[in-house]
Design an enzyme around this catalytic site. Sequence first.
Site, PDB file in Angstrom:
ATOM      1  CG  ASP A  23       3.014   5.625   4.052  1.00  0.00           C
ATOM      2  OD1 ASP A  23       3.297   5.693   5.261  1.00  0.00           O
ATOM      3  OD2 ASP A  23       2.664   4.523   3.689  1.00  0.00           O
TER       4      ASP A  23
ATOM      5  CG  ASN B 271      -3.976  -4.181  -0.634  1.00  0.00           C
ATOM      6  OD1 ASN B 271      -2.897  -3.920  -0.082  1.00  0.00           O
ATOM      7  ND2 ASN B 271      -4.903  -3.183  -0.904  1.00  0.00           N
TER       8      ASN B 271
ATOM      9  CG  HIS C  62      -0.940  -1.377   0.787  1.00  0.00           C
ATOM     10  ND1 HIS C  62      -1.848  -0.784   1.388  1.00  0.00           N
ATOM     11  CD2 HIS C  62       0.091  -1.423   1.752  1.00  0.00           C
ATOM     12  CE1 HIS C  62      -2.036  -0.693   2.505  1.00  0.00           C
ATOM     13  NE2 HIS C  62      -0.575  -1.000   2.900  1.00  0.00           N
TER      14      HIS C  62
ATOM     15  CD  GLU D  63      -4.123   0.966  -1.080  1.00  0.00           C
ATOM     16  OE1 GLU D  63      -3.900  -0.258  -1.074  1.00  0.00           O
ATOM     17  OE2 GLU D  63      -4.651   1.350  -0.136  1.00  0.00           O
TER      18      GLU D  63
HETATM   19  C1  F6R Z   1       2.924   2.323   6.697  1.00  0.00           C
HETATM   20  C2  F6R Z   1       3.024   1.959   5.168  1.00  0.00           C
HETATM   21  C3  F6R Z   1       1.765   0.610   4.899  1.00  0.00           C
HETATM   22  C4  F6R Z   1       2.158  -0.630   5.903  1.00  0.00           C
HETATM   23  C5  F6R Z   1       1.237  -1.706   5.618  1.00  0.00           C
HETATM   24  C6  F6R Z   1       1.212  -2.754   6.796  1.00  0.00           C
HETATM   25  O1  F6R Z   1       3.759   3.400   6.585  1.00  0.00           O
HETATM   26  O2  F6R Z   1       3.466   2.164   4.291  1.00  0.00           O
HETATM   27  O3  F6R Z   1       2.360   0.091   3.700  1.00  0.00           O
HETATM   28  O4  F6R Z   1       3.352  -0.677   6.244  1.00  0.00           O
HETATM   29  O5  F6R Z   1      -0.113  -1.168   5.616  1.00  0.00           O
HETATM   30  O6  F6R Z   1       0.600  -2.129   7.996  1.00  0.00           O
HETATM   31  P1  F6R Z   1       0.694  -2.954   9.289  1.00  0.00           P
HETATM   32  O7  F6R Z   1       2.010  -3.160   9.552  1.00  0.00           O
HETATM   33  O8  F6R Z   1       0.033  -2.115  10.222  1.00  0.00           O
HETATM   34  O9  F6R Z   1      -0.007  -4.439   8.968  1.00  0.00           O
END
Ligand code: F6R
Length: 243
Positions: free
Chosen positions: A66, A135, A137, A142
């Site tokens: 992403d 959450n 995701h 989401e």
């Molecule tokens: C990032 C992504 C997100 C993160 C998730 C956890 O490329 O796709 O799904 O993996 O938000 O983020 P952290 O590792 O910062 O807790």
Amino acid sequence: MHIKIAKDYMEMSKVAADLVESILRKRPGLVLGLATGSTPLGLYKELVQRHKAGLDFSKVTTFNLDEYYGLSPDHPASYHYYMGEHLFEHINVDRARTHIPNGANADAVQECKNYEAKIKAAGGIDLQILGIGNNGHIGFNEPGAPFGGTAGLVDLAEETIEANARFFERQEDVPRQALSMGIKSIMQCAQIVLLANGANKADAIAKAVEGPVTEALPASVLQLHPNCTFIIDEAAAQKLTGV
Ligand code: F6R
């Protein structure tokens, strides 16, 4: 779904790096799916160390999950910038074979179509690294994102904006939208490794592993994937009842 519980963040990162290294040694032309955020930083550090010790990335192709929509690749909070800083500048990957959605493309629909086409042209993703949001995701899919979704422009949940505000000067600076691979695109990857550490991920991990498979908790879809491993630390595992 396999669950590997590591003692702490460092061990989680090493176990993940061992897995990436062993697959890469067998398959030098690996198509590797990458994530950003805090979680994979330890893994990337390990991979950089292993590259210094001889691990070769010259034939690897990468696809990131992403990118924030509206941030140009040179913005310091963009995922382009992050990947350069934490991995690509320190290994011998061919930058022409690294792919991240372009958040500065005004035509988001076309950008995502092209992105899916590039993944297909590369023969699909062999190994996808994932983190998980508080959450549930995965990527920026989401809660409520359709399991049938391919890459697209998505709205970030309020809790994601709050969680990611730490990477920006002010919370108002966090983009409200992102380009993300969809759940279907993720499920098409041949192998998936999800990493999680810390007590703040324990709820999402318990629901993803032991809860119902539901679009309300995107990572729960991984229960249906034929080759998915969760590598998580003890803090993130603390609410699992079956292990
Ligand atoms: C990032 C992504 C997100 C993160 C998730 C956890 O490329 O796709 O799904 O993996 O938000 O983020 P952290 O590792 O910062 O807790």
